[in-house]
Write an enzyme that holds these catalytic residues in place. Structure first.
Site, PDB file in Angstrom:
ATOM      1  N   SER A 138      -7.350   4.037  -0.569  1.00 27.24           N
ATOM      2  CA  SER A 138      -6.048   4.586  -0.954  1.00 27.24           C
ATOM      3  C   SER A 138      -6.227   5.533  -2.139  1.00 27.24           C
ATOM      4  O   SER A 138      -7.160   5.355  -2.953  1.00 27.24           O
ATOM      5  CB  SER A 138      -5.105   3.454  -1.372  1.00 27.24           C
ATOM      6  N   TYR A 151      -3.277  -3.985  -6.487  1.00 22.12           N
ATOM      7  CA  TYR A 151      -3.563  -3.182  -5.291  1.00 22.12           C
ATOM      8  C   TYR A 151      -4.509  -2.035  -5.664  1.00 22.12           C
ATOM      9  O   TYR A 151      -5.498  -1.794  -4.966  1.00 22.12           O
ATOM     10  CB  TYR A 151      -2.243  -2.643  -4.716  1.00 22.12           C
TER      11      TYR A 151
HETATM   12  N1  LIG Z   1       0.977   3.476   4.318  1.00 26.96           N
HETATM   13  C1  LIG Z   1       0.500   4.009   3.203  1.00 26.96           C
HETATM   14  O1  LIG Z   1       1.202   4.757   2.488  1.00 26.96           O
HETATM   15  C2  LIG Z   1      -0.929   3.779   2.780  1.00 26.96           C
HETATM   16  C3  LIG Z   1      -1.449   4.584   1.749  1.00 26.96           C
HETATM   17  C4  LIG Z   1      -2.765   4.393   1.333  1.00 26.96           C
HETATM   18  C5  LIG Z   1      -3.533   3.431   1.942  1.00 26.96           C
HETATM   19  N2  LIG Z   1      -3.013   2.649   2.936  1.00 26.96           N
HETATM   20  C6  LIG Z   1      -3.886   1.641   3.521  1.00 26.96           C
HETATM   21  O2  LIG Z   1      -3.930   1.803   4.930  1.00 26.96           O
HETATM   22  C7  LIG Z   1      -4.170   0.546   5.565  1.00 26.96           C
HETATM   23  C8  LIG Z   1      -3.135   0.344   6.669  1.00 26.96           C
HETATM   24  O3  LIG Z   1      -1.851   0.331   6.062  1.00 26.96           O
HETATM   25  P1  LIG Z   1      -0.501   0.616   6.858  1.00 26.96           P
HETATM   26  O4  LIG Z   1       0.322   1.497   6.024  1.00 26.96           O
HETATM   27  O5  LIG Z   1      -0.793   0.983   8.259  1.00 26.96           O
HETATM   28  O6  LIG Z   1       0.155  -0.844   6.776  1.00 26.96           O
HETATM   29  P2  LIG Z   1       0.865  -1.764   7.857  1.00 26.96           P
HETATM   30  O7  LIG Z   1       1.671  -0.941   8.797  1.00 26.96           O
HETATM   31  O8  LIG Z   1       1.510  -2.849   7.092  1.00 26.96           O
HETATM   32  O9  LIG Z   1      -0.373  -2.338   8.688  1.00 26.96           O
HETATM   33  C9  LIG Z   1      -1.253  -3.243   8.101  1.00 26.96           C
HETATM   34  C10 LIG Z   1      -2.174  -3.786   9.170  1.00 26.96           C
HETATM   35  O10 LIG Z   1      -3.060  -4.748   8.564  1.00 26.96           O
HETATM   36  C11 LIG Z   1      -3.030  -5.939   9.324  1.00 26.96           C
HETATM   37  N3  LIG Z   1      -3.281  -7.090   8.477  1.00 26.96           N
HETATM   38  C12 LIG Z   1      -2.751  -7.353   7.251  1.00 26.96           C
HETATM   39  N4  LIG Z   1      -3.200  -8.536   6.808  1.00 26.96           N
HETATM   40  C13 LIG Z   1      -4.031  -9.031   7.752  1.00 26.96           C
HETATM   41  C14 LIG Z   1      -4.800 -10.205   7.875  1.00 26.96           C
HETATM   42  N5  LIG Z   1      -4.802 -11.164   6.939  1.00 26.96           N
HETATM   43  N6  LIG Z   1      -5.536 -10.389   8.988  1.00 26.96           N
HETATM   44  C15 LIG Z   1      -5.528  -9.455   9.975  1.00 26.96           C
HETATM   45  N7  LIG Z   1      -4.832  -8.318   9.921  1.00 26.96           N
HETATM   46  C16 LIG Z   1      -4.089  -8.112   8.822  1.00 26.96           C
HETATM   47  C17 LIG Z   1      -1.646  -5.959   9.952  1.00 26.96           C
HETATM   48  O11 LIG Z   1      -1.690  -6.714  11.144  1.00 26.96           O
HETATM   49  P3  LIG Z   1      -0.707  -7.956  11.479  1.00 26.96           P
HETATM   50  O12 LIG Z   1       0.598  -7.689  10.844  1.00 26.96           O
HETATM   51  O13 LIG Z   1      -0.710  -7.986  12.976  1.00 26.96           O
HETATM   52  O14 LIG Z   1      -1.442  -9.102  10.888  1.00 26.96           O
HETATM   53  C18 LIG Z   1      -1.429  -4.493  10.269  1.00 26.96           C
HETATM   54  O15 LIG Z   1      -2.006  -4.172  11.518  1.00 26.96           O
HETATM   55  C19 LIG Z   1      -4.112  -0.504   4.453  1.00 26.96           C
HETATM   56  O16 LIG Z   1      -5.421  -0.839   4.052  1.00 26.96           O
HETATM   57  C20 LIG Z   1      -3.395   0.211   3.325  1.00 26.96           C
HETATM   58  O17 LIG Z   1      -3.751  -0.286   2.048  1.00 26.96           O
HETATM   59  C21 LIG Z   1      -1.727   2.803   3.373  1.00 26.96           C
END
Ligand SMILES: NC(=O)c1ccc[n+]([C@@H]2O[C@H](COP(=O)([O-])OP(=O)(O)OC[C@H]3O[C@@H](n4cnc5c(N)ncnc54)[C@H](OP(=O)(O)O)[C@@H]3O)[C@@H](O)[C@H]2O)c1
Length: 247
Positions: A138, A151
């Site tokens: 991130s 985070y």
């Molecule tokens: N969205 C943003 O603005 C942003 C910015 C920078 C970085 N990121 C990073 O991008 C990545 C994806 O984020 P996102 O925005 O797509 O979030 P999201 O829509 O909340 O998706 C998160 C994913 O992680 C899985 N997950 C979470 N905890 C888990 C666990 N204990 N075991 C297995 N799976 C788990 C969830 O699956 P289930 O719910 O099915 O368990 C879901 O598929 C993350 O690492 C986040 O830090 C996001």
């Protein structure tokens, strides 16, 4: 970019950025393994991937060691190899130092410990295929944001882990990170924040370009880094943040 006969594991492939990454790799003929806890969402994304090629959905909580081990076992049983590991699963939570350790453990167990364990188990297979690793970090790993200290710490550690992997595994296996700024997903809804739906838009509005990125932009970078076009790239962190860090 052709990923025919390549096996790509995407953790957190059940929604958001991970789901889009899985779909885009499937479109490039990869055999995709998606990992998450929510069965219905996993099935939905697996069906979208199967429309393009082969997909395996594995329901696993990555904070439980035996379930992490099962991810590698089931992948090898089904496909016999691992070419690309995309450590994308992650959570965000607001934290305050006065609140003590519970959210620290939740964030670090998901964003870092599980990544370390899964990577350690996948590495022998990645060495065999001369594969590569992509960690979804991130912009928050490179700048501190109020209420997100833990985070930010977890993502800064993930960046350093990426560099360490690149050093340890060269020349067999490349390792890189992608550092998105605000991306339009439900991550703050999943964090259980009141008004979570609007949080990501507020972060997007606060970037230099005044917007969130789309998941497809992160997936496109992952496709590039995983491909032979990026053969000279290892140990790098790629910021895609609409200028968030500079604001
Ligand atoms: N969205 C943003 O603005 C942003 C910015 C920078 C970085 N990121 C990073 O991008 C990545 C994806 O984020 P996102 O925005 O797509 O979030 P999201 O829509 O909340 O998706 C998160 C994913 O992680 C899985 N997950 C979470 N905890 C888990 C666990 N204990 N075991 C297995 N799976 C788990 C969830 O699956 P289930 O719910 O099915 O368990 C879901 O598929 C993350 O690492 C986040 O830090 C996001």
């Amino acid at each position: 970019m052709d990923f025919k006969n390549k096996v790509v594991i995407v953790t957190g492939g059940s929604c958001g950025i991970g789901a889009e990454i899985a779909i885009q790799f499937a479109k490039q003929s990869a055999k995709v393994v998606i990992v998450g806890r929510n069965e219905e969402r996993l099935r939905n994304i697996a069906e979208q991937c199967e429309g393009q090629g082969e997909a395996l959905a594995i329901k696993a909580d990555l904070t439980i060691d035996s379930e992490v081990e099962r991810v590698v076992e089931e992948t090898i049983i089904r496909f016999g190899q691992i070419d690309v590991l995309i450590n994308n699963a992650g959570i965000v939570k607001n934290t305050k130092i006065q609140e003590g350790i519970p959210n620290y453990d939740k964030i670090f167990n998901t964003n870092l410990r599980s990544v370390y364990l899964l990577t350690s188990l996948a590495v022998p297979h990645l060495i065999k295929t001369k594969g590569n690793i992509i960690n979804i970090s991130s912009a928050a790993g490179q700048k501190i944001f109020p209420t997100l200290t833990v985070y930010c710490m977890s993502k800064a550690a993930l960046d350093m882990f990426t560099k360490g992997l690149a050093v340890e595994l060269a020349p067999s296996v490349r390792a890189n990170a992608i550092n998105p700024g605000p991306v339009k997903t439900d991550i703050f809804v999943h964090a259980g924040l009141e008004g979570g739906e609007t949080v990501i838009d507020a972060y997007g509005a606060a970037t230099l370009l005044g917007k969130c990125s789309a998941c497809k932009e992160i997936a496109d970078m992952a496709l590039y880094l995983a491909s032979d076009k990026a053969n000279s790239i290892t140990g790098s962190t790629f910021v895609i943040d609409n200028g968030f860090i500079l604001k």
